[in-house]
Design a protein around this motif. Sequence first.
Motif, PDB file in Angstrom:
ATOM      1  N   TYR A  57      42.289  23.147  41.498  1.00  0.00           N
ATOM      2  CA  TYR A  57      42.763  24.520  41.571  1.00  0.00           C
ATOM      3  C   TYR A  57      43.176  24.944  40.171  1.00  0.00           C
ATOM      4  N   THR A  58      42.628  26.055  39.706  1.00  0.00           N
ATOM      5  CA  THR A  58      42.840  26.506  38.335  1.00  0.00           C
ATOM      6  C   THR A  58      43.371  27.926  38.304  1.00  0.00           C
ATOM      7  N   SER A  59      44.389  28.147  37.483  1.00  0.00           N
ATOM      8  CA  SER A  59      44.892  29.493  37.200  1.00  0.00           C
ATOM      9  C   SER A  59      44.721  29.771  35.722  1.00  0.00           C
ATOM     10  N   VAL A  60      44.289  30.985  35.401  1.00  0.00           N
ATOM     11  CA  VAL A  60      44.137  31.376  34.003  1.00  0.00           C
ATOM     12  C   VAL A  60      45.031  32.577  33.730  1.00  0.00           C
ATOM     13  N   PHE A  61      45.619  32.589  32.533  1.00  0.00           N
ATOM     14  CA  PHE A  61      46.515  33.654  32.114  1.00  0.00           C
ATOM     15  C   PHE A  61      46.071  34.139  30.740  1.00  0.00           C
ATOM     16  N   MET A  62      46.083  35.454  30.547  1.00  0.00           N
ATOM     17  CA  MET A  62      45.632  36.042  29.285  1.00  0.00           C
ATOM     18  C   MET A  62      46.530  37.208  28.893  1.00  0.00           C
ATOM     19  N   PRO A  63      46.599  37.528  27.601  1.00  0.00           N
ATOM     20  CA  PRO A  63      47.278  38.767  27.211  1.00  0.00           C
ATOM     21  C   PRO A  63      46.582  39.949  27.877  1.00  0.00           C
ATOM     22  N   PRO A  64      47.313  40.989  28.243  1.00  0.00           N
ATOM     23  CA  PRO A  64      46.702  42.139  28.933  1.00  0.00           C
ATOM     24  C   PRO A  64      45.491  42.716  28.209  1.00  0.00           C
ATOM     25  N   HIS A  65      45.535  42.796  26.865  1.00  0.00           N
ATOM     26  CA  HIS A  65      44.408  43.399  26.153  1.00  0.00           C
ATOM     27  C   HIS A  65      43.170  42.514  26.210  1.00  0.00           C
ATOM     28  N   ILE A  66      43.354  41.205  26.388  1.00  0.00           N
ATOM     29  CA  ILE A  66      42.202  40.314  26.568  1.00  0.00           C
ATOM     30  C   ILE A  66      41.645  40.477  27.983  1.00  0.00           C
ATOM     31  N   GLY A  67      42.534  40.613  28.956  1.00  0.00           N
ATOM     32  CA  GLY A  67      42.091  40.854  30.319  1.00  0.00           C
ATOM     33  C   GLY A  67      41.262  42.117  30.449  1.00  0.00           C
ATOM     34  N   GLU A  68      41.573  43.130  29.634  1.00  0.00           N
ATOM     35  CA  GLU A  68      40.803  44.378  29.674  1.00  0.00           C
ATOM     36  C   GLU A  68      39.332  44.140  29.325  1.00  0.00           C
ATOM     37  N   LEU A  69      39.049  43.124  28.530  1.00  0.00           N
ATOM     38  CA  LEU A  69      37.668  42.829  28.154  1.00  0.00           C
ATOM     39  C   LEU A  69      36.838  42.313  29.319  1.00  0.00           C
ATOM     40  N   LEU A  70      37.514  41.917  30.403  1.00  0.00           N
ATOM     41  CA  LEU A  70      36.828  41.286  31.531  1.00  0.00           C
ATOM     42  C   LEU A  70      36.809  42.159  32.780  1.00  0.00           C
ATOM     43  N   GLN A  71      37.202  43.425  32.664  1.00  0.00           N
ATOM     44  CA  GLN A  71      37.317  44.281  33.836  1.00  0.00           C
ATOM     45  C   GLN A  71      35.998  44.497  34.564  1.00  0.00           C
ATOM     46  N   ASP A  72      34.877  44.390  33.840  1.00  0.00           N
ATOM     47  CA  ASP A  72      33.576  44.633  34.465  1.00  0.00           C
ATOM     48  C   ASP A  72      32.870  43.362  34.913  1.00  0.00           C
ATOM     49  N   VAL A  73      33.525  42.212  34.816  1.00  0.00           N
ATOM     50  CA  VAL A  73      32.878  40.931  35.148  1.00  0.00           C
ATOM     51  C   VAL A  73      32.892  40.730  36.664  1.00  0.00           C
ATOM     52  N   SER A  74      31.722  40.653  37.262  1.00  0.00           N
ATOM     53  CA  SER A  74      31.620  40.585  38.718  1.00  0.00           C
ATOM     54  C   SER A  74      32.267  39.332  39.289  1.00  0.00           C
ATOM     55  N   GLU A  75      32.200  38.210  38.548  1.00  0.00           N
ATOM     56  CA  GLU A  75      32.762  36.952  39.025  1.00  0.00           C
ATOM     57  C   GLU A  75      34.271  37.013  39.234  1.00  0.00           C
ATOM     58  N   LEU A  76      34.925  38.037  38.665  1.00  0.00           N
ATOM     59  CA  LEU A  76      36.381  38.111  38.699  1.00  0.00           C
ATOM     60  C   LEU A  76      36.906  39.215  39.614  1.00  0.00           C
ATOM     61  N   LYS A  77      36.021  39.757  40.485  1.00  0.00           N
ATOM     62  CA  LYS A  77      36.420  40.902  41.297  1.00  0.00           C
ATOM     63  C   LYS A  77      36.630  40.596  42.769  1.00  0.00           C
ATOM     64  N   GLU A  78      35.769  39.797  43.375  1.00  0.00           N
ATOM     65  CA  GLU A  78      35.793  39.604  44.814  1.00  0.00           C
ATOM     66  C   GLU A  78      36.181  38.175  45.180  1.00  0.00           C
ATOM     67  N   PRO A  79      37.233  37.968  45.975  1.00  0.00           N
ATOM     68  CA  PRO A  79      37.585  36.613  46.417  1.00  0.00           C
ATOM     69  C   PRO A  79      36.405  35.965  47.135  1.00  0.00           C
TER      70      PRO A  79
END
Length: 264
Positions: free
Chosen positions: A157-179
């Motif tokens: 089980y893995t959790s990832v944490f990023m600065p908010p501005h880095i997270g903004e770079l991934l808003q369109d990544v499909s792998e990170l949208k749907e459980p």
Amino acid sequence: MTSPIETLDAESLLADIRDAGPLPGEKRHEWLSRALREAIKMNVLPETAMLPTEAQLVKQFGLSRQTVRKALEELARERLIVRIAGKGTFLAPSGETGRQFSSARDLLSSVHDSRYELVIPLHKRIELAAAGRLRLPTDDVACASFRRLSDQGAFCYTSVFMPPHIGELLQDVSELKEPGFASYRTVAEILDERIPGGIASAEQSITASGLSPEAAMNLQREEGETSLRIDLAYYDDQHAMVELQSSYFLPESYSYRSHWQRLS
């Protein structure tokens, strides 16, 4: 440093398949995966060689990056290649299968025989401990969580944490949208493509730890049960931390082996 594949036979084979174009009814990612698969299975590529980068394959075959990535993920599922964040794509060593890993490096980079199932999509929240380790001026972080799966089931089980501005770079990544969405790419791999200069360095710590409540629930184990916890901090070329990754591995998924011999 390992160089990209440059053998004449391999280049000729890939060029022949590229020039012939896709077979009737063959999708474009299947065309590329077939070309690479043929090169691998005909033994024209040296074992553990580094394959061309996604950008090189995009240019060579005239495909989109998404199509190239899909072809590589297909080969990863077949355990023919290994994709290592920040390093490249390599041929998998022959006979390398199963869920036992001889080192933390192998455990974390064995993308070819496991996949990442999204549990908690990318979102922002207040996380005091992670924000402190990321050295952020506020307590807000971008985060997501995954289960890591092999043919035998969930083992990490893995959790990832990023600065908010880095997270903004991934808003369109499909792998990170749907459980429930499963992928063979790690967040670090995606960030390496999107951050200027890519990921430049990483620090790792390994400890024996009890399973957190979230890890225990998603791995169907008891809270506090002994596990191997591996924390990874990734940095950009300015030595700013761009991702903090915390993983709980079930102990039966990990073994440490070494060989000792008396010197004469």
